[in-house]
Write an enzyme that holds these catalytic residues in place. Structure first.
Site, PDB file in Angstrom:
ATOM      1  N   CYS A   1       0.827  -1.211   0.000  1.00 21.07           N
ATOM      2  CA  CYS A   1       0.000   0.000   0.000  1.00 21.07           C
ATOM      3  C   CYS A   1       0.860   1.259   0.000  1.00 21.07           C
ATOM      4  O   CYS A   1       1.810   1.325   0.763  1.00 21.07           O
ATOM      5  CB  CYS A   1      -0.893   0.006   1.239  1.00 21.07           C
ATOM      6  SG  CYS A   1      -1.760   1.548   1.535  1.00 21.07           S
ATOM      7  N   PRO A   2       0.591   2.278  -0.789  1.00 27.47           N
ATOM      8  CA  PRO A   2      -0.531   2.400  -1.717  1.00 27.47           C
ATOM      9  C   PRO A   2      -0.170   2.104  -3.169  1.00 27.47           C
ATOM     10  O   PRO A   2      -0.912   2.466  -4.070  1.00 27.47           O
ATOM     11  CB  PRO A   2      -0.874   3.892  -1.581  1.00 27.47           C
ATOM     12  CG  PRO A   2       0.463   4.552  -1.450  1.00 27.47           C
ATOM     13  CD  PRO A   2       1.351   3.553  -0.726  1.00 27.47           C
TER      14      PRO A   2
END
Lengths: 76, 155
Positions: free
Chosen positions: A15-16
């Site tokens: 992430c992200p």
């Protein structure tokens, strides 16, 4: 499994990054085309659902295959 | 539907605290938000071309450590460099983006970055050391955007 026009392998990314890479790939695609995303980040399951809802690009299908997650997102 | 707006104030200049502003800004931009980050005090270090940010376990008992290290030993010369190196390696192994990459993605997504003029002067930062494309402004300019924002975060 639905057909797709392009594949994005985000395996190993956390992430992200899977979301950002998907956004970039979708930006370059024509409306109606389908992007298949492969990811290993377990957080991406909820994230791609949210991404689809917020960007208006429908999430056609998602699931797990061979220990990895996949998502089919159509460019709105 | 009008475009949503996210305003962030970034005040911290350590490796760990540099992540939240860039992760949230780049993700919000990918979701269609208009984003501004106002960098002030130690957050200005996040704007330097050469990102030499460190992490320290001193004064941070919550930081997970591979093995317990007494606080006095953590203060020895070289320990901070070593911890920073270990943290960076762990991030790389786990597929976490580097700060440089996240910042580049923010720039690419047209996240507006504003350096606080007052603290640039206070700490005598050299503007040539900062990445290009940033603006310099004060508190009033921040409120012009933040006042219209849907989300405002102080980090």
């Amino acid at each position: 499994m639905a057909n797709h026009d392009q594949v994005l392998d985000a395996s190993g990314l956390n992430c992200p990054l899977p979301i950002l890479r998907a956004k970039k790939a979708l930006s370059a695609m024509e409306s109606g085309k389908i992007l298949r995303i492969i990811a290993t980040d377990p957080g991406s399951v909820k994230d791609f659902d949210s991404f689809a809802k917020q960007t208006g690009n429908p999430l056609l299908e998602s699931g797990e295959e061979g220990g990895k997650f996949f998502f089919l997102i159509q460019k709105a | 539907m009008s475009q949503k707006k996210l305003a962030i104030i970034a005040t911290k200049g350590t490796l760990d605290w540099a992540y939240p502003p860039f992760i949230l800004a780049s993700t919000a931009a990918a979701l269609g938000y208009e984003v501004q980050i106002f960098f002030t005090f130690y957050g200005l270090k996040l704007l330097q071309k050469d990102l030499d940010l460190q992490v320290s376990s001193l004064g941070n008992p919550g930081m997970p450590m591979p093995m317990p290290v007494p606080v006095l030993l953590q203060a020895l010369p070289g320990m901070q460099r070593m911890m920073t190196m270990m943290m960076k390696k762990k991030m790389k192994d786990k597929g976490v983006a580097s700060l440089e990459e996240l910042r580049d993605l923010c720039v690419e997504a047209e996240v507006k970055m504003i350096a606080c003029q007052m603290t640039v002067d206070l700490f005598e930062f050299n503007k040539d050391d900062f990445v290009s494309g940033i603006e310099y402004a004060g508190a009033a300019a921040f409120f012009e955007f933040a006042g219209e924002a849907d989300i405002c975060l102080y980090i």
